[in-house]
Design a protein around this motif. Structure first.
Motif, short mmCIF file in Angstrom:
data_model
loop_
_atom_site.label_atom_id
_atom_site.label_comp_id
_atom_site.label_asym_id
_atom_site.label_seq_id
_atom_site.Cartn_x
_atom_site.Cartn_y
_atom_site.Cartn_z
N LEU A 5 15.69 -1.22 -5.58
CA LEU A 5 15.03 -0.57 -4.55
C LEU A 5 13.38 -0.84 -4.67
CD1 LEU A 5 16.91 2.75 -4.55
CD2 LEU A 5 16.71 1.04 -2.59
N ARG A 6 12.84 -1.20 -3.64
CA ARG A 6 11.42 -1.46 -3.62
C ARG A 6 11.00 -0.12 -2.68
NH1 ARG A 6 13.38 -6.02 -4.52
NH2 ARG A 6 13.77 -6.45 -2.05
N ILE A 7 10.49 0.69 -3.03
CA ILE A 7 10.15 1.96 -2.02
C ILE A 7 8.72 2.08 -1.74
CG2 ILE A 7 10.45 4.54 -1.68
CD1 ILE A 7 12.70 4.38 -3.89
N LEU A 8 8.65 2.06 -0.53
CA LEU A 8 7.13 2.57 0.24
C LEU A 8 7.21 3.89 0.37
CD1 LEU A 8 4.54 1.64 1.18
CD2 LEU A 8 5.75 1.23 3.42
N VAL A 9 6.28 4.91 0.01
CA VAL A 9 6.01 6.14 0.31
C VAL A 9 4.76 6.34 0.79
CG1 VAL A 9 6.23 8.56 -0.38
CG2 VAL A 9 7.38 6.87 -1.56
N PRO A 10 4.68 6.68 2.34
CA PRO A 10 3.52 6.58 2.97
C PRO A 10 2.82 8.23 2.92
CG PRO A 10 4.79 5.48 4.66
CD PRO A 10 5.71 6.17 3.37
N GLU A 63 12.84 -0.47 -8.56
CA GLU A 63 12.05 -1.48 -9.03
C GLU A 63 10.66 -0.82 -9.24
OE1 GLU A 63 12.08 -5.47 -7.69
OE2 GLU A 63 14.11 -5.53 -8.00
N ASN A 64 10.21 -0.26 -7.94
CA ASN A 64 8.85 -0.28 -7.80
C ASN A 64 8.70 1.04 -6.82
OD1 ASN A 64 5.98 -0.34 -7.13
ND2 ASN A 64 6.22 -2.07 -8.53
N ILE A 65 7.88 1.90 -7.02
CA ILE A 65 7.51 2.79 -5.90
C ILE A 65 6.06 2.93 -5.52
CG2 ILE A 65 7.45 5.40 -5.22
CD1 ILE A 65 9.42 5.79 -7.50
N ALA A 87 4.93 7.88 -8.76
CA ALA A 87 4.69 6.64 -7.96
C ALA A 87 3.98 5.88 -8.86
CB ALA A 87 3.99 6.76 -6.71
N ASP A 88 4.46 4.48 -8.76
CA ASP A 88 4.03 3.38 -9.79
C ASP A 88 2.71 2.73 -9.48
OD1 ASP A 88 6.48 3.18 -11.37
OD2 ASP A 88 7.09 2.31 -9.53
N ARG A 89 2.23 2.70 -8.09
CA ARG A 89 0.90 2.24 -7.64
C ARG A 89 0.45 2.71 -6.39
NH1 ARG A 89 2.13 -3.30 -5.15
NH2 ARG A 89 4.21 -3.24 -4.70
N ALA A 90 -0.51 2.38 -6.01
CA ALA A 90 -0.91 3.00 -4.46
C ALA A 90 -1.84 1.97 -3.67
CB ALA A 90 -1.82 4.46 -5.01
N PHE A 91 -1.85 2.17 -2.51
CA PHE A 91 -2.76 1.63 -1.60
C PHE A 91 -3.60 2.43 -0.91
CE2 PHE A 91 -0.16 -2.86 -0.89
CZ PHE A 91 -0.39 -3.15 -2.09
N HIS A 92 -4.97 2.44 -0.73
CA HIS A 92 -5.88 3.06 -0.01
C HIS A 92 -6.21 2.40 1.04
CE1 HIS A 92 -9.83 5.20 0.71
NE2 HIS A 92 -9.15 5.39 1.34
N ILE A 93 -5.77 2.63 2.22
CA ILE A 93 -6.41 1.90 3.48
C ILE A 93 -7.40 2.83 4.22
CG2 ILE A 93 -5.48 0.50 5.79
CD1 ILE A 93 -3.82 0.13 3.48
#
Lengths: 261, 84
Positions: A5-10, A63-65, A87-93
């Protein structure tokens, strides 16, 4: 299809639930300066669920959050909280600060679609709505744009087998409904999905070492176009108290006066 | 003779509780005063078993406060979004 599972959590940074929002003088939105902000409670549920999917050690390994948030310069605060929760990593838009609750759901959905495609995501866990705008549209729009199945307002998520069958329960009037779908999938979370853990001090410290990337909407090929215009924001009318009547005749005359009889 | 490992644990749990106190409904000041008093009141304890018991109690209080926050938020949201 998937090996993991490659999970995206907005997530979204919103005015704290315990704070009473004040409307600004120009009546264009709520006052945000100097007000306590925190992670949207419904998004906390979705992060917690992603972390629990990992801890449950089900048939599919997580696999990744990836946590993601669009907002002004203080947005990394809530992304740190998300990473402290697991969560493993984060994106800041970076979309800059705005008084009107940030980009519209459609813009956010387009942005998420771009991230899903770039990062090869196969499960998106969203809060069902943000407690500031209460629009509750992003998850559904994203599922529509991607052409993926969606399960809204989940109160239970269960990965069934290695092929990626997922069973989702959600509450409906007078009972529960169980949906079965295959990955890739969009899920939005309901209040009773789980009990989010508290982001403890040591975990916040550890989260500072986790990778946080800063991006812009242009990096993802999305434009921040506005389709809606906020005309005016006002407080709801104050509740007026009820009155007492002396006897039945009083009640009848009062009802006639109000045109109910 | 001071057991440094226990000392570290006590300071650690104190800091974690302080961190939790930032969001305390009655205010951080209220929480910190009481927290400080509770720890200062136990400062004379030297018996290691007693200290371990104290740490366990602090851990318990931490869990209680976390549960309090969760419930407070859950109830508020339930009232806002789910009551008819």
């Amino acid at each position: 299809m998937a090996s993991g599972l490659r999970i995206l959590v907005p997530v979204k940074r919103v005015i704290d639930y315990a704070v009473k929002p004040r409307i600004n003088k120009a009546q264009t939105g709520v006052e945000t300066a100097g007000v306590k902000h925190s992670l949207n409670p419904f998004d906390e549920l979705s992060i917690e669920e992603a972390v629990r999917l990992r801890e449950r050690k089900g048939p599919l390994k997580v696999e990744n959050i990836l946590a993601l948030s669009a907002g002004g310069p203080k947005t990394p605060d809530v992304l740190r909280t998300a990473m402290a929760m697991g969560a493993d990593r984060a994106f800041h838009i970076d979309v800059g600060d705005s008084a009107d609750g940030g980009p519209e759901p459609l813009t956010v959905a387009k942005m998420l679609k771009a991230v899903v495609e770039k990062e090869n995501i196969n499960l998106v866990l969203l809060g069902k709505q943000a407690i500031d705008g209460d629009q509750g549209q992003t998850g559904q729009m994203l599922a529509g744009l991607l052409g993926w199945p969606q399960a809204t307002q989940a109160s239970k998520v269960d990965v069934k087998d290695e092929a990626g069958t997922v069973e989702i329960t959600h509450e409906v009037d007078g009972g529960v409904e169980t949906l079965r779908a295959k990955l890739p999938l969009v899920i939005t979370t309901d209040l009773r999905l789980n009990e989010p853990r508290y982001a403890s001090l040591p975990n916040i410290m550890k989260a500072k070492k986790k990778p946080l990337e800063k991006k812009t909407l242009a990096d993802l090929g999305v434009e921040d176009t506005r389709r809606l215009k906020t005309l005016k924001v006002t407080e709801p009318p104050a509740r007026t108290g009820g009155g007492k009547v002396e006897d039945v005749d009083g009640l009848v005359s009062k009802l006639k006066e109000l045109g109910a009889l | 003779m001071v057991n440094n490992e226990l000392r570290r644990q006590v300071i650690g749990i104190y800091k974690e509780l302080l961190w939790l106190g930032r969001e305390y409904p009655l205010g951080f000041q209220y929480f910190r005063d009481r927290l400080h008093r509770a720890f200062a009141g136990q400062a004379h304890v030297t018996d290691e078993d007693q200290i371990r018991k104290g740490i366990a109690r602090a851990e318990f209080v931490k869990k209680e406060v976390e549960a309090l926050y969760y419930l407070k938020r859950y109830r508020t949201l339930k009232q806002r979004y789910e009551s008819p």
